[in-house]
Design a protein around this motif. Structure first.
Motif, short mmCIF file in Angstrom:
data_model
loop_
_atom_site.label_atom_id
_atom_site.label_comp_id
_atom_site.label_asym_id
_atom_site.label_seq_id
_atom_site.Cartn_x
_atom_site.Cartn_y
_atom_site.Cartn_z
N LYS A 181 -4.52 7.24 -14.05
CA LYS A 181 -3.50 7.14 -13.25
C LYS A 181 -2.93 5.66 -13.24
CE LYS A 181 -3.39 11.87 -12.75
NZ LYS A 181 -3.54 12.20 -11.38
N SER A 182 -2.08 5.22 -14.33
CA SER A 182 -1.67 3.73 -14.29
C SER A 182 -0.58 3.59 -13.22
CB SER A 182 -1.50 3.42 -15.51
OG SER A 182 -0.37 4.23 -16.06
N ASN A 183 0.25 4.94 -12.78
CA ASN A 183 1.35 4.69 -12.09
C ASN A 183 0.96 4.98 -10.50
OD1 ASN A 183 0.63 7.38 -12.35
ND2 ASN A 183 2.36 8.36 -12.05
N HIS A 184 0.01 5.07 -10.16
CA HIS A 184 -0.63 5.11 -8.94
C HIS A 184 -0.74 3.61 -8.30
CE1 HIS A 184 -3.05 5.74 -5.38
NE2 HIS A 184 -3.00 7.05 -5.31
N PRO A 185 -0.25 3.40 -7.06
CA PRO A 185 -0.15 2.01 -6.31
C PRO A 185 -1.62 1.48 -6.42
CG PRO A 185 0.97 3.62 -5.10
CD PRO A 185 0.33 4.41 -6.08
N LYS A 231 -2.03 -0.63 -9.91
CA LYS A 231 -1.03 -1.45 -10.15
C LYS A 231 -1.61 -2.70 -10.71
CE LYS A 231 3.07 -3.71 -8.13
NZ LYS A 231 3.91 -4.43 -6.78
N ASN A 232 -0.96 -3.34 -11.72
CA ASN A 232 -1.17 -4.45 -12.64
C ASN A 232 -2.63 -4.43 -12.97
OD1 ASN A 232 1.19 -5.51 -12.15
ND2 ASN A 232 0.66 -6.34 -10.02
N GLN A 244 -8.45 -7.32 -7.93
CA GLN A 244 -6.90 -6.60 -7.98
C GLN A 244 -6.88 -5.29 -7.47
OE1 GLN A 244 -3.55 -8.19 -8.98
NE2 GLN A 244 -3.25 -6.46 -7.80
N ASN A 276 -5.08 -3.86 -4.10
CA ASN A 276 -3.80 -2.73 -4.23
C ASN A 276 -4.32 -1.72 -3.09
OD1 ASN A 276 -2.73 -3.98 -6.13
ND2 ASN A 276 -3.75 -2.89 -7.85
N TRP A 301 -2.11 -0.27 0.03
CA TRP A 301 -1.62 1.07 -0.38
C TRP A 301 -2.51 2.01 1.06
CZ3 TRP A 301 -4.61 5.80 -1.28
CH2 TRP A 301 -3.93 6.92 -1.40
#
Length: 258
Positions: free
Chosen positions: A159-163, A166-167, A244, A248, A252
């Protein structure tokens, strides 16, 4: 004279506004209770984690309070924090008041939660029965086995779109990890954010479970929550993807309610 007075007042007000903003900017955005084991197998990881957390906290004005047992955790003490970090602390040996306060904290979304590694040591250990609520919280899994000789493994982001993701690169390698296996995959009961590619284990291992999530969240809970399996080696903090990921997760999860 009047113009000079007006200019002076404006400058004073501007200065006060800037001072007020500066004061507010130093108010901790993250107020975290960090629970960790002060001994045992994962102490080296916890010590390195503490150094990393403290360095980030100093830069970003976070408030971090460390606990090595649950004796002082209750409704009143937990109310001071918007984040609970369970740093390699197992889901047993908790005092009854801490159990009650934590369940209420998560179920009512009073704060966020990040669990690392040892937090899924679910089963009957050291004479303690399994904690049913925590069992369900972690996707109804039970600890089964692990790689005692340690292995490197490739983590695959789902799930690359989950906060929390991120990055992060699409895949990243984690060295020197134990890679727990469970009696079943938690996937049916949680939102999986990443899994480990068991075929990538170096050295290869027969300790596998097929579908093997390693980062997930339980959306059935009011609190923002994320479990990150990787948390054995202190060298993880030399891995940019890992730091990272934790950074994140802290931002979150400390947002509390979803």
């Amino acid at each position: 004279m009047l113009k000079k007075t007006v200019v002076f007042i404006c400058l004073v007000l501007l200065g006060c506004t800037q001072f007020s903003f500066a004061q507010k900017s130093k108010t901790p955005v993250v107020k975290a209770l960090v629970l960790y084991e002060n001994g045992g197998h994962h102490l080296a990881f916890s010590k390195r984690a503490k150094l990393w957390l403290d360095s980030i906290a100093q830069k970003e004005h976070w408030q971090l309070d460390y606990f090595t047992n649950t004796d002082a955790i209750n409704d009143s003490s937990l109310a001071k924090y918007n984040l609970f970090i369970q740093l390699d602390y197992p889901p047993y040996t908790w005092k009854p008041a801490a159990v009650s306060a934590f369940v209420d904290y998560i179920d009512k979304g009073k704060g966020g939660w990040i669990g690392l590694h040892h937090a899924t040591l679910l089963g009957e250990f050291d004479g303690y029965a399994m904690w049913p609520w925590f069992h369900e919280f972690m996707g109804s899994i039970k600890f089964k086995d692990y790689i005692p000789g340690f292995a490197a493994g490739k983590v695959v982001v789902e799930k690359s779109n989950h906060p929390v993701m991120k990055n992060l690169p699409a895949t990243f390698v984690m060295e020197n990890e134990e890679w727990y296996t469970y009696d079943r995959s938690p996937r049916p009961n949680v939102e999986v954010l990443a899994h480990v590619d068991e075929k990538s284990y170096t050295p290869p291992s027969t300790k596998t479970m097929g579908d093997h999530p390693v980062i997930w969240s339980n959306p059935s809970k009011a609190a923002r929550n994320v479990y990150i399996f990787m948390g054995h080696s202190p060298k993880h903090f030399d891995n940019a993807a890992y730091t990272q990921l934790l950074y994140n997760a802290i931002h979150w999860a400390s947002g509390q309610k979803k």
